[in-house]
Design an enzyme around this catalytic site. Structure first.
Site, mmCIF file in Angstrom:
data_model
loop_
_atom_site.group_PDB
_atom_site.id
_atom_site.type_symbol
_atom_site.label_atom_id
_atom_site.label_comp_id
_atom_site.label_asym_id
_atom_site.label_seq_id
_atom_site.Cartn_x
_atom_site.Cartn_y
_atom_site.Cartn_z
ATOM 1 N N ARG A 161 -13.414 -8.852 1.789
ATOM 2 C CA ARG A 161 -12.013 -8.471 1.532
ATOM 3 C C ARG A 161 -11.084 -9.675 1.745
ATOM 4 O O ARG A 161 -10.144 -9.886 0.985
ATOM 5 C CB ARG A 161 -11.601 -7.308 2.447
ATOM 6 C CG ARG A 161 -12.296 -5.974 2.170
ATOM 7 C CD ARG A 161 -11.948 -5.449 0.793
ATOM 8 N NE ARG A 161 -10.497 -5.451 0.595
ATOM 9 C CZ ARG A 161 -9.668 -4.486 0.992
ATOM 10 N NH1 ARG A 161 -10.137 -3.403 1.562
ATOM 11 N NH2 ARG A 161 -8.363 -4.597 0.778
ATOM 12 N N CYS A 192 -16.561 1.188 0.723
ATOM 13 C CA CYS A 192 -15.329 0.435 1.008
ATOM 14 C C CYS A 192 -14.916 0.535 2.463
ATOM 15 O O CYS A 192 -14.225 -0.346 2.965
ATOM 16 C CB CYS A 192 -14.207 0.915 0.096
ATOM 17 S SG CYS A 192 -13.890 2.689 0.233
ATOM 18 N N HIS A 226 -7.328 0.519 -6.242
ATOM 19 C CA HIS A 226 -7.546 -0.340 -5.065
ATOM 20 C C HIS A 226 -8.179 -1.650 -5.556
ATOM 21 O O HIS A 226 -9.347 -1.927 -5.301
ATOM 22 C CB HIS A 226 -8.442 0.394 -4.073
ATOM 23 C CG HIS A 226 -8.406 -0.166 -2.683
ATOM 24 N ND1 HIS A 226 -7.602 -1.229 -2.311
ATOM 25 C CD2 HIS A 226 -9.082 0.199 -1.552
ATOM 26 C CE1 HIS A 226 -7.791 -1.495 -1.032
ATOM 27 N NE2 HIS A 226 -8.681 -0.643 -0.553
ATOM 28 N N ARG A 250 0.880 -1.185 0.000
ATOM 29 C CA ARG A 250 0.000 0.000 0.000
ATOM 30 C C ARG A 250 0.906 1.220 0.000
ATOM 31 O O ARG A 250 1.706 1.396 0.927
ATOM 32 C CB ARG A 250 -0.897 -0.019 1.236
ATOM 33 C CG ARG A 250 -1.632 1.291 1.484
ATOM 34 C CD ARG A 250 -2.703 1.184 2.544
ATOM 35 N NE ARG A 250 -3.855 0.463 2.041
ATOM 36 C CZ ARG A 250 -5.076 0.537 2.578
ATOM 37 N NH1 ARG A 250 -5.303 1.305 3.628
ATOM 38 N NH2 ARG A 250 -6.075 -0.158 2.073
ATOM 39 N N GLN A 278 -10.026 -4.190 -3.203
ATOM 40 C CA GLN A 278 -11.343 -3.686 -2.798
ATOM 41 C C GLN A 278 -12.376 -3.974 -3.885
ATOM 42 O O GLN A 278 -13.475 -4.466 -3.613
ATOM 43 C CB GLN A 278 -11.261 -2.184 -2.526
ATOM 44 C CG GLN A 278 -12.588 -1.582 -2.102
ATOM 45 C CD GLN A 278 -13.002 -2.036 -0.719
ATOM 46 O OE1 GLN A 278 -12.251 -1.920 0.225
ATOM 47 N NE2 GLN A 278 -14.220 -2.555 -0.595
ATOM 48 N N ASP A 320 -17.551 6.623 -1.336
ATOM 49 C CA ASP A 320 -16.288 6.564 -0.596
ATOM 50 C C ASP A 320 -16.074 7.954 0.008
ATOM 51 O O ASP A 320 -16.765 8.915 -0.365
ATOM 52 C CB ASP A 320 -15.151 6.186 -1.568
ATOM 53 C CG ASP A 320 -13.793 6.019 -0.882
ATOM 54 O OD1 ASP A 320 -13.747 5.927 0.364
ATOM 55 O OD2 ASP A 320 -12.771 5.981 -1.599
HETATM 56 N N1 NVA Z 1 -10.214 6.449 -1.240
HETATM 57 C C1 NVA Z 1 -9.823 6.058 0.093
HETATM 58 C C2 NVA Z 1 -10.052 4.598 0.271
HETATM 59 C C3 NVA Z 1 -9.671 4.057 1.614
HETATM 60 C C4 NVA Z 1 -9.887 2.573 1.692
HETATM 61 C C5 NVA Z 1 -8.388 6.445 0.350
HETATM 62 O O1 NVA Z 1 -7.568 6.268 -0.560
HETATM 63 O O2 NVA Z 1 -8.069 6.916 1.432
HETATM 64 N N1 CP Z 2 -11.302 -0.433 2.553
HETATM 65 C C1 CP Z 2 -10.030 -0.409 2.975
HETATM 66 O O1 CP Z 2 -9.067 -0.567 2.212
HETATM 67 O O2 CP Z 2 -9.899 -0.246 4.314
HETATM 68 P P1 CP Z 2 -8.524 0.013 5.073
HETATM 69 O O3 CP Z 2 -7.963 1.307 4.578
HETATM 70 O O4 CP Z 2 -8.874 0.039 6.543
HETATM 71 O O5 CP Z 2 -7.578 -1.108 4.745
#
Ligand code: NVA
Ligand code: CP
Length: 314
Positions: A285, A257, A126, A99, A129, A217
């Site tokens: 997930r 998500c 993502h 990540r 997800q 989101d």
């Molecule tokens: N769009 C959000 C998703 C988190 C799972 C982010 O990137 O923070």
């Molecule tokens: N939806 C998701 O990726 O959650 P986290 O950021 O908690 O991993």
């Protein structure tokens, strides 16, 4: 034929048949111990609840050993380069998953990694997800094919991967965003090239009209915190409320998500109400990650030819 491993940096690294195969494996309660005696490195530059826990448990369910690596422990591009880190992790692990803030870090890792690199969220995508969300839609409606998914909000990493995943599974993708926050022309062209059927709207009510699922989101993603106040202002009117859900199909479900901000992108009455499937998504997930990791390390299948931009195998 190239002997490069298959990397999954976004959903379009899989063709439609491969997405179907991964989702089928995700739905298999008794997987083979495909990772027995092997490790999976899970590297995080940003916070995570769902992704860290679901991927760790997915590896355990495949009889492997997950090692979570936080950025301060290894210091990508400060202590050593992303390339040297992934080459090192690949000495011990069957898969390196990461990540990152900047998607190009994943591309640099994939360019040199002798083992599959999997995106656990970047500023662009993502994919794990999206796979979990497609699994949820398939569970709720019996299959994905022919359904309409309406996304209300920022055309961000989650929206991008969802649109690609929708294209791979026969789902029509609608998106409603305030001006300046939708997909731009280049992104739309790329999504179309990848086989995604995307329709953009400015009015959320038009986007959700007749939709089978309504998705949102956060308005401010990780890494955009300095824009939060401006975004809260700009996204006014894009909250998923009970009234907006009523404009979707009568059987429509709500998806998110997570993490969620009640009162901003979604009303508490929706996310905590009877149409919400967010906990099913969160549970999926783990199943989606297990399906993907299992598929990636299964030596039986051909993993050496990636699909082209149209999702076709050459
Ligand atoms: N769009 C959000 C998703 C988190 C799972 C982010 O990137 O923070
Ligand atoms: N939806 C998701 O990726 O959650 P986290 O950021 O908690 O991993």
């Amino acid at each position: 034929m190239s002997s490069s491993p298959r990397h999954v940096l976004d959903v379009d690294d899989l063709d439609a048949a491969e997405v179907a195969e991964v989702l089928s494996r995700a739905g298999t309660a008794r997987p083979t111990p495909a990772l027995e005696g092997r490790g999976v490195a899970l590297y995080f530059q940003k916070s995570s609840a769902r992704t860290r826990h679901s991927t760790e448990l997915a590896v355990v369910q495949l009889a492997g050993h997950p090692v979570t690596v936080l950025d301060h422990e290894v210091g990508i591009d400060t202590r050593e380069s992303a390339e040297d880190l992934v080459r090192t992790l690949a000495c011990y692990h069957a898969i390196v998953a990461a990540r990152v803030f900047d998607h190009s870090v994943l591309e640099r890792m994939a360019a040199v990694s002798p083992v599959p690199v999997v995106n656990l969220l970047s500023d662009r995508a993502h994919p794990l997800q999206a796979l979990a969300d497609l699994l949820t839609i398939a569970e709720v409606f019996g299959s994905c094919e022919g359904r309409t998914l309406a996304y209300v909000g920022d055309a961000n990493n989650v929206a991008n991967s969802l649109a690609l995943g929708a294209g791979r599974t026969g789902v029509a993708f609608h998106i409603a965003s305030p001006g300046g926050y939708g997909f731009d022309g280049e992104q739309l062209a790329g999504l179309q090239e990848a086989g995604a059927e995307v329709r953009s709207f400015e009015d959320p009510r038009e986007a959700v009209n007749g939709a089978d699922a309504v998705y949102t989101d956060v308005w401010t993603s990780m890494g955009q915190e300095t824009e939060a106040a401006q975004r809260k202002h700009d996204f006014a009117g894009f909250t998923v409320t009970p009234e907006l859900m009523d404009a979707a199909a009568p059987h429509a479900v709500f998806l998110h998500c997570l993490p969620a901000r009640r009162g901003e992108e979604v009303a508490a009455a929706v996310i905590d109400g009877p149409r919400s499937r967010v906990w099913q998504q969160a549970a999926n997930r783990m199943h989606a990650a297990r399906g993907l990791f299992w598929w990636l390390v299964d030596p039986v299948a051909d993993r050496m030819t990636a699909p082209n931009v149209k999702g076709e195998r050459t």
